[in-house]
Motif scaffolding. Sequence first.
Motif, PDB file in Angstrom:
ATOM      1  N   GLY B  39     -14.643   0.103   2.272  1.00 31.00           N
ATOM      2  CA  GLY B  39     -13.272  -0.079   2.769  1.00 31.00           C
ATOM      3  C   GLY B  39     -12.280   0.904   2.182  1.00 31.00           C
ATOM      4  N   LYS B  40     -12.772   1.887   1.409  1.00 28.72           N
ATOM      5  CA  LYS B  40     -11.857   2.844   0.748  1.00 28.72           C
ATOM      6  C   LYS B  40     -11.059   3.640   1.786  1.00 28.72           C
ATOM      7  CE  LYS B  40     -15.114   5.146  -1.492  1.00 28.72           C
ATOM      8  NZ  LYS B  40     -16.358   4.518  -1.003  1.00 28.72           N
ATOM      9  N   LEU B  46      -4.731   2.869   6.197  1.00 25.71           N
ATOM     10  CA  LEU B  46      -3.660   1.870   6.316  1.00 25.71           C
ATOM     11  C   LEU B  46      -2.404   2.349   5.581  1.00 25.71           C
ATOM     12  CD1 LEU B  46      -3.918  -1.224   7.432  1.00 25.71           C
ATOM     13  CD2 LEU B  46      -3.653  -1.768   5.030  1.00 25.71           C
ATOM     14  N   LEU B  47      -2.621   2.989   4.445  1.00 24.83           N
ATOM     15  CA  LEU B  47      -1.478   3.399   3.609  1.00 24.83           C
ATOM     16  C   LEU B  47      -0.664   4.534   4.237  1.00 24.83           C
ATOM     17  CD1 LEU B  47      -3.040   3.288   0.002  1.00 24.83           C
ATOM     18  CD2 LEU B  47      -1.532   1.615   1.098  1.00 24.83           C
ATOM     19  N   HIS B  48      -1.299   5.334   5.120  1.00 26.99           N
ATOM     20  CA  HIS B  48      -0.454   6.369   5.758  1.00 26.99           C
ATOM     21  C   HIS B  48      -0.251   6.109   7.256  1.00 26.99           C
ATOM     22  CE1 HIS B  48      -4.343   8.419   6.584  1.00 26.99           C
ATOM     23  NE2 HIS B  48      -3.707   9.019   7.555  1.00 26.99           N
ATOM     24  N   GLY B  58       2.846  -5.317   3.554  1.00 27.09           N
ATOM     25  CA  GLY B  58       2.679  -4.121   2.741  1.00 27.09           C
ATOM     26  C   GLY B  58       3.850  -3.174   2.862  1.00 27.09           C
ATOM     27  N   THR B  59       4.226  -2.578   1.736  1.00 25.72           N
ATOM     28  CA  THR B  59       5.222  -1.493   1.780  1.00 25.72           C
ATOM     29  C   THR B  59       4.635  -0.292   1.054  1.00 25.72           C
ATOM     30  OG1 THR B  59       6.284  -2.284  -0.239  1.00 25.72           O
ATOM     31  CG2 THR B  59       7.279  -2.998   1.837  1.00 25.72           C
ATOM     32  N   VAL B  60       4.930   0.881   1.620  1.00 23.47           N
ATOM     33  CA  VAL B  60       4.490   2.148   1.016  1.00 23.47           C
ATOM     34  C   VAL B  60       5.683   3.094   1.019  1.00 23.47           C
ATOM     35  CG1 VAL B  60       2.964   4.149   1.278  1.00 23.47           C
ATOM     36  CG2 VAL B  60       2.097   1.857   1.759  1.00 23.47           C
ATOM     37  N   ALA B  61       6.034   3.601  -0.118  1.00 26.10           N
ATOM     38  CA  ALA B  61       7.160   4.535  -0.270  1.00 26.10           C
ATOM     39  C   ALA B  61       8.419   3.996   0.413  1.00 26.10           C
ATOM     40  CB  ALA B  61       6.787   5.902   0.304  1.00 26.10           C
ATOM     41  N   GLY B  62       8.590   2.690   0.345  1.00 26.47           N
ATOM     42  CA  GLY B  62       9.796   2.078   0.904  1.00 26.47           C
ATOM     43  C   GLY B  62       9.685   1.708   2.378  1.00 26.47           C
TER      44      GLY B  62
END
Lengths: 292, 226
Positions: B39-40, B46-48, B58-62
Amino acid sequence: MFRIVLKLMLQGVTDIRHHPWIQVLTLAAVTLVAFLGGLFLLVLHNLDQELQRAGGDIQFQVYWQPDTGQDALQSQWAALRELEDLAEIKTFTGDQALDLLMQRLGGTGDFAWLRGNNPLPATALLTFAIQVDDQQAWAEATYLQLASLEGVEKVSFNPLQLDLARGWARFSNQVIWPLILFLGVVLALVVGNTIKLSQLHRRNEVEILRLVGAARWYIQLPMLVSGAVLGLLGGVLALLMLKGVQLSLQDLLHFPPLWLRLEYLPFSQAMAFLAVIVVMGVLSSWVALRET
Amino acid sequence: MISLRHVSFSFGTQWALKNISLEIGKGDFLFLVGPSGAGKTTLLRLLHGAIPLKRGQGTVAGFDLHTLKAGRIHLLRREVSVVFQDFKILPERTVFANVALALDVRNMPRTHSERRVRAVLRGLDLEAKAHIPCAQLSGGEQQRVAIARAVVVGPQLLLADEPTGNLDRELAMRLMSIFLQFHAHGTTIVLATHNQEILACVPDAKILHLEDGTVHWTNWTMHAAS
């Protein structure tokens, strides 16, 4: 903002150089398909023109009473020249008709003695190239209009010509135009698919642009412009090739009894042809973008 | 920088991530480890914003991943750069053009972007090859081009998916030293790998071990864990 849009549009043109062979092959395919489609369109256009010339006209012959004055005749002829769909009008006074008769008889008869007591009436031969759906109603209305003119003694027309015109209109409506539409659809699909396949080759580039944070319009604009440019170039090349074919073949069938001369596509049809290819270039690029 | 709570993701009926919760602060270095299929890559995607967040928060960089509209994903990606194992560069374009691409999409003036690209290329020892098409570079050089493109924009967060997977040991170590340089300048880095050897390069890094889409173990206490 305008500068950025301009820059992206220019980029759409210059991007073509990144995959030159693919673009050249795509352009060749678009040009050849458009040329074949255009050739078919050219044949249909000339067939249409020829059939219209041969069978799409209706002639009325109008005869005036012998005592109709010259002034009345001239004013009525002037009014007739303004009629809608009138392709040609030939008018003859009684004396002109007599001169023509003598001319046609090749000087074997002398009818000069009839000058003072000419039995030939003034007449007008009107040729209409009609564009209406209900030709029967149109012919009846035109007949009544002509018959009601002051001093008119008789109006005649050949119903066979009307049948021929009606037959041609039916043939044109049911065969030629559907064929042109079908051709347009085939041309659009093949051109669209060809350009779409070449744009799919840029899948990697689109993916990278998305990864580095390009906005949707930033990716779309150059690709849509590239599609339009490919369509435009292919369409223009096809039209030039068609012109070459038309020039080299225009007199091929110009001999008796055919007397056919190959005409080029009218400006409006050539522009519509080009527009279809350009629009398909843009649309197919947009579809390709949605699929990447 | 990254906050995930009870995040799950499935491809059809196949669960790729199950109930992941995670907090990563600014300036952290996180290794995502685990076998293939753990799942890496899904987590990085998902993060980008490459795949949508449908379950969990989830929040990433705001940016709130749950409410992020498709038309605004590019804004997230301007803060989050990604480096892939297969480089994802344009082989027919030059090294310079590939790196400048990330600045071009931000409409940065050419003189400014040229200066930045040259500085990054110098830092990655690529300046001499700036005008060579990437297709003519070795695998290690191409990977450095991909890193240059990722860092030239000064991202808040740098994601790397098996960046050393195609490289030999020496090149892998060299690449890690480049990541450490940027980390030292405050960039948050999340690096997925199953190369155990490179974990030792960053002694203070957080390590998250995924298996079958779940957090198997970590080397730190996850306060937000479920």
